[in-house]
Design an enzyme around this catalytic site. Sequence first.
Site, PDB file in Angstrom:
ATOM      1  N   ASP A  32       0.863  -1.171   0.000  1.00 11.94           N
ATOM      2  CA  ASP A  32       0.000   0.000   0.000  1.00 11.94           C
ATOM      3  C   ASP A  32       0.908   1.233   0.000  1.00 11.94           C
ATOM      4  O   ASP A  32       2.140   1.128   0.090  1.00 11.94           O
ATOM      5  CB  ASP A  32      -0.882  -0.037   1.252  1.00 11.94           C
ATOM      6  CG  ASP A  32      -1.768   1.183   1.388  1.00 11.94           C
ATOM      7  OD1 ASP A  32      -2.395   1.581   0.390  1.00 11.94           O
ATOM      8  OD2 ASP A  32      -1.814   1.750   2.493  1.00 11.94           O
ATOM      9  N   ALA A  34      -0.082   5.214   1.420  1.00 15.00           N
ATOM     10  CA  ALA A  34      -0.184   6.056   2.622  1.00 15.00           C
ATOM     11  C   ALA A  34      -0.264   5.191   3.879  1.00 15.00           C
ATOM     12  O   ALA A  34      -1.074   4.263   3.969  1.00 15.00           O
ATOM     13  CB  ALA A  34      -1.405   6.963   2.539  1.00 15.00           C
ATOM     14  N   ALA A  65     -13.591   9.777   9.721  1.00 16.92           N
ATOM     15  CA  ALA A  65     -12.923   9.836   8.419  1.00 16.92           C
ATOM     16  C   ALA A  65     -11.992   8.648   8.220  1.00 16.92           C
ATOM     17  O   ALA A  65     -11.839   8.149   7.097  1.00 16.92           O
ATOM     18  CB  ALA A  65     -12.147  11.144   8.285  1.00 16.92           C
ATOM     19  N   MET A  69     -10.944   3.681   5.707  1.00 14.41           N
ATOM     20  CA  MET A  69      -9.674   3.876   5.013  1.00 14.41           C
ATOM     21  C   MET A  69      -9.192   2.584   4.377  1.00 14.41           C
ATOM     22  O   MET A  69      -9.305   1.507   4.960  1.00 14.41           O
ATOM     23  CB  MET A  69      -8.619   4.398   5.982  1.00 14.41           C
ATOM     24  CG  MET A  69      -7.435   5.059   5.279  1.00 14.41           C
ATOM     25  SD  MET A  69      -7.912   6.592   4.442  1.00 14.41           S
ATOM     26  CE  MET A  69      -8.117   7.690   5.852  1.00 14.41           C
ATOM     27  N   LYS A  73     -11.507   6.070  -3.002  1.00 14.53           N
ATOM     28  CA  LYS A  73     -12.028   7.273  -2.352  1.00 14.53           C
ATOM     29  C   LYS A  73     -13.522   7.479  -2.597  1.00 14.53           C
ATOM     30  O   LYS A  73     -14.236   7.991  -1.722  1.00 14.53           O
ATOM     31  CB  LYS A  73     -11.210   8.499  -2.784  1.00 14.53           C
ATOM     32  CG  LYS A  73      -9.729   8.395  -2.411  1.00 14.53           C
ATOM     33  CD  LYS A  73      -9.526   7.884  -0.980  1.00 14.53           C
ATOM     34  CE  LYS A  73      -8.067   7.677  -0.649  1.00 14.53           C
ATOM     35  NZ  LYS A  73      -7.852   6.805   0.521  1.00 14.53           N
ATOM     36  N   HIS A  76     -15.076   5.177  -0.224  1.00 13.25           N
ATOM     37  CA  HIS A  76     -14.854   5.692   1.126  1.00 13.25           C
ATOM     38  C   HIS A  76     -15.917   6.730   1.482  1.00 13.25           C
ATOM     39  O   HIS A  76     -16.531   6.681   2.563  1.00 13.25           O
ATOM     40  CB  HIS A  76     -13.454   6.317   1.182  1.00 13.25           C
ATOM     41  CG  HIS A  76     -12.981   6.676   2.549  1.00 13.25           C
ATOM     42  ND1 HIS A  76     -11.746   6.311   3.029  1.00 13.25           N
ATOM     43  CD2 HIS A  76     -13.555   7.397   3.551  1.00 13.25           C
ATOM     44  CE1 HIS A  76     -11.591   6.769   4.256  1.00 13.25           C
ATOM     45  NE2 HIS A  76     -12.676   7.439   4.592  1.00 13.25           N
ATOM     46  N   ARG A 181     -10.490  -2.303  -3.438  1.00 11.36           N
ATOM     47  CA  ARG A 181     -10.580  -3.089  -2.217  1.00 11.36           C
ATOM     48  C   ARG A 181     -12.001  -3.086  -1.657  1.00 11.36           C
ATOM     49  O   ARG A 181     -12.717  -2.123  -1.865  1.00 11.36           O
ATOM     50  CB  ARG A 181      -9.625  -2.487  -1.168  1.00 11.36           C
ATOM     51  CG  ARG A 181      -8.177  -2.463  -1.603  1.00 11.36           C
ATOM     52  CD  ARG A 181      -7.363  -1.584  -0.676  1.00 11.36           C
ATOM     53  NE  ARG A 181      -5.976  -1.529  -1.128  1.00 11.36           N
ATOM     54  CZ  ARG A 181      -5.159  -0.519  -0.895  1.00 11.36           C
ATOM     55  NH1 ARG A 181      -5.595   0.533  -0.214  1.00 11.36           N
ATOM     56  NH2 ARG A 181      -3.920  -0.535  -1.317  1.00 11.36           N
ATOM     57  N   ASP A 207      -1.740  -1.195   5.888  1.00 16.43           N
ATOM     58  CA  ASP A 207      -2.074  -0.728   7.234  1.00 16.43           C
ATOM     59  C   ASP A 207      -3.569  -0.665   7.484  1.00 16.43           C
ATOM     60  O   ASP A 207      -3.988  -0.190   8.538  1.00 16.43           O
ATOM     61  CB  ASP A 207      -1.470   0.660   7.480  1.00 16.43           C
ATOM     62  CG  ASP A 207      -2.048   1.721   6.559  1.00 16.43           C
ATOM     63  OD1 ASP A 207      -2.689   2.678   7.049  1.00 16.43           O
ATOM     64  OD2 ASP A 207      -1.865   1.606   5.332  1.00 16.43           O
TER      65      ASP A 207
END
Length: 291
Positions: A32, A34, A65, A69, A73, A76, A181, A207
Amino acid sequence: MNTTTHTEEQAVSKASTTATGDLSPLQAVIFDWAGTLVDFGSLAPTQIFVEAFASFGVSITLAQARGPMGLSKWDHIYQLLQDESIAAQWQTRFGHSPGNEDVDAIYARFMPMQIAKVGEFSAPIDGAVQTLQWLRDQGLKIGSCSGYPREVLNQLLPQAAAAGVQPDYVVAGDELEAGGRPGPYMALSNVLALAVSDVRACVKVDDTVPGIAEGLNAGMWTVGLSLSGNEVGYSLQEFANAPEDEVNARVASAEAKLKKAGAHYVVRSVIDLPDVLQSIAAEMRAGRKPV
């Protein structure tokens, strides 16, 4: 105050102590971005979600928020709008429940804000540059994927490359027709692009829970990162100033969440990855598979 830091010297030492390790039959590691390779704490997208919603008069917390994650986006934002408190604010302000058109509107507002800000969060996480070089020295291929759209990655990648983070392949969260994902599609895109002969010879490092699910759904080994990523969510300054017991509690919570998601291993950051990869390679040589 927390006094534990991951310095570049530690990273070099970590890589050098494992340089003779046998990684066969592993073929590739897929990262990944970030919270994994760059942007300690996965800060770049989090604050922008808060600001994008605020521009519509809807207040969301940093914790909210962070919740979805790892997803692309658009997805999200869609998931955030399913939150009862956020949906209620939308209903009060606009007189209707949020729908796909509202997701589109927030996404359109989010994108230029994220593009403008992502470069500020392109610094490699300590150990990332050294670990990538170590992997290349061992003959492994290096893939990557992200929930970021391609327009955002186009801003991030040159700056990350200049700092020494440059995988062999990158796929963005909006590039595949099959979706992102937690589906396996971005991970499998790496398998194709890197000409990997067996998905079971790949390790997905992430993460987030959706990122771990992605690797599992692709049939890969998975390694979760706790401290450096979204689940702990410290900035470097916050981490440096945090009491050790608070750090340990946050890390323990993140580890539990990533393990519950199915991660085969969980470590604090990319600096800890070489030893884990040797363990995975040893498991493979013993006949075990990432079932």
